[in-house]
Design an enzyme around this catalytic site. Structure first.
Site, PDB file in Angstrom:
ATOM      1  N   CYS A  79      10.398 -84.946  62.744  1.00  0.00           N
ATOM      2  CA  CYS A  79      10.052 -83.529  62.588  1.00  0.00           C
ATOM      3  C   CYS A  79       8.942 -83.099  63.557  1.00  0.00           C
ATOM      4  O   CYS A  79       9.208 -82.971  64.746  1.00  0.00           O
ATOM      5  CB  CYS A  79       9.732 -83.238  61.128  1.00  0.00           C
ATOM      6  SG  CYS A  79       9.934 -81.499  60.710  1.00  0.00           S
ATOM      7  N   HIS A 182      13.268 -86.012  57.556  1.00  0.00           N
ATOM      8  CA  HIS A 182      12.230 -86.920  57.036  1.00  0.00           C
ATOM      9  C   HIS A 182      12.836 -88.090  56.253  1.00  0.00           C
ATOM     10  O   HIS A 182      12.835 -88.062  55.019  1.00  0.00           O
ATOM     11  CB  HIS A 182      11.326 -86.142  56.071  1.00  0.00           C
ATOM     12  CG  HIS A 182      10.484 -85.109  56.727  1.00  0.00           C
ATOM     13  ND1 HIS A 182       9.222 -85.352  57.199  1.00  0.00           N
ATOM     14  CD2 HIS A 182      10.744 -83.812  56.996  1.00  0.00           C
ATOM     15  CE1 HIS A 182       8.725 -84.251  57.722  1.00  0.00           C
ATOM     16  NE2 HIS A 182       9.621 -83.305  57.613  1.00  0.00           N
ATOM     17  N   GLU A 184      11.572 -90.829  55.653  1.00  0.00           N
ATOM     18  CA  GLU A 184      10.505 -91.511  54.896  1.00  0.00           C
ATOM     19  C   GLU A 184      10.395 -90.981  53.463  1.00  0.00           C
ATOM     20  O   GLU A 184       9.746 -91.600  52.619  1.00  0.00           O
ATOM     21  CB  GLU A 184       9.155 -91.385  55.628  1.00  0.00           C
ATOM     22  CG  GLU A 184       8.496 -90.007  55.623  1.00  0.00           C
ATOM     23  CD  GLU A 184       9.108 -89.015  56.595  1.00  0.00           C
ATOM     24  OE1 GLU A 184      10.143 -89.326  57.221  1.00  0.00           O
ATOM     25  OE2 GLU A 184       8.562 -87.902  56.725  1.00  0.00           O
TER      26      GLU A 184
HETATM   27  N1  GLN Z   1       7.289 -76.782  61.428  1.00  0.00           N
HETATM   28  C1  GLN Z   1       6.464 -77.894  61.723  1.00  0.00           C
HETATM   29  C2  GLN Z   1       5.908 -77.826  63.142  1.00  0.00           C
HETATM   30  O1  GLN Z   1       6.026 -76.909  63.813  1.00  0.00           O
HETATM   31  C3  GLN Z   1       7.155 -79.229  61.524  1.00  0.00           C
HETATM   32  C4  GLN Z   1       7.454 -79.440  60.068  1.00  0.00           C
HETATM   33  C5  GLN Z   1       7.486 -80.864  59.654  1.00  0.00           C
HETATM   34  O2  GLN Z   1       7.048 -81.783  60.360  1.00  0.00           O
HETATM   35  N2  GLN Z   1       7.917 -81.076  58.443  1.00  0.00           N
HETATM   36  O3  GLN Z   1       5.299 -78.746  63.543  1.00  0.00           O
END
Ligand code: GLN
Length: 206
Positions: A79, A182, A184
């Protein structure tokens, strides 16, 4: 023993430390350049990429990280970690820094802003034994990849996926793996297992 660091500036750090340990490798927190120098690989967790970018600058970690990545240190970004590792960010902040080791263009908060989260079962290249349940939390998706990038997973083309249908959400380039979601958080360790195999047995990586 092989040691996998987890970048511990912000985000869901503990969950990755635990996931790596459950795959049989040692895992440690990395917050300083001296700690980065001691690890064989690095996980960049989910969290908030603009905050992480600021903290990487404040902790003088951008350059040491770029050097280790250029030397071929395996890395896995989930992410926000995927955003940091990519070459270009759409809908990022202008001052946001990138490590730019993935030849990929990612759109930040692509699934929607604020509370938008989404789950889907994905077929994941290199992950055996059935689909992976993917949890997306204000996630990016990948809009473009270079020829050296393998696409490992896409959101299924089902009506419920809406505008996310078919979007690329997991990629690998050489020893760098990234997912928009994610793993994890689900208890299914197969994606971490794939990364740990890239760390211990880099032969399969292009
Ligand atoms: N929207 C977040 C960002 O811009 C990422 C979200 C996440 O890691 N769950 O970093």
């Amino acid at each position: 023993m092989t040691v996998v660091g987890v970048l511990g500036l912000q985000g869901d750090v503990r969950e990755h430390l635990r996931a790596v340990r459950e795959c049989g490798l040692d895992s440690v927190l990395v917050r300083r350049a001296e700690e980065l120098a001691e690890v064989d690989a690095l996980v960049l967790p989910g969290g908030e990429s603009t905050t992480m970018s600021r903290l990487l600058v404040a902790f003088d970690l951008i350059e040491p990280l770029r050097v280790r990545l250029a030397e071929g240190m395996p890395a896995y970004g989930s992410c926000a970690g995927m955003i940091l590792l990519s070459r270009e960010i759409l809908d990022g902040r202008p001052d946001q820094r990138q490590l730019a080791v993935l030849d990929a263009v990612v759109r930040r908060n692509a699934f929607g802003r604020q509370v938008a989260s989404f789950e889907a079962d994905l077929d994941f290249v290199g992950v055996p034994a059935g689909p992976v349940r993917a949890v997306f939390i204000r996630a990016p998706w990948v809009e473009q990849v270079g020829s050296g990038v393998e696409v490992l997973a896409r959101v299924p083309e089902v009506a419920a996926a809406g505008v996310a249908a078919g979007r690329i959400v997991a990629i690998r380039q050489g020893s760098v793996l990234a997912t928009a979601f994610h793993p994890e958080l689900t208890g299914d360790r197969r994606v971490h297992q794939l990364f740990c195999e890239m760390v211990t047995n880099p032969v399969g990586c292009k």
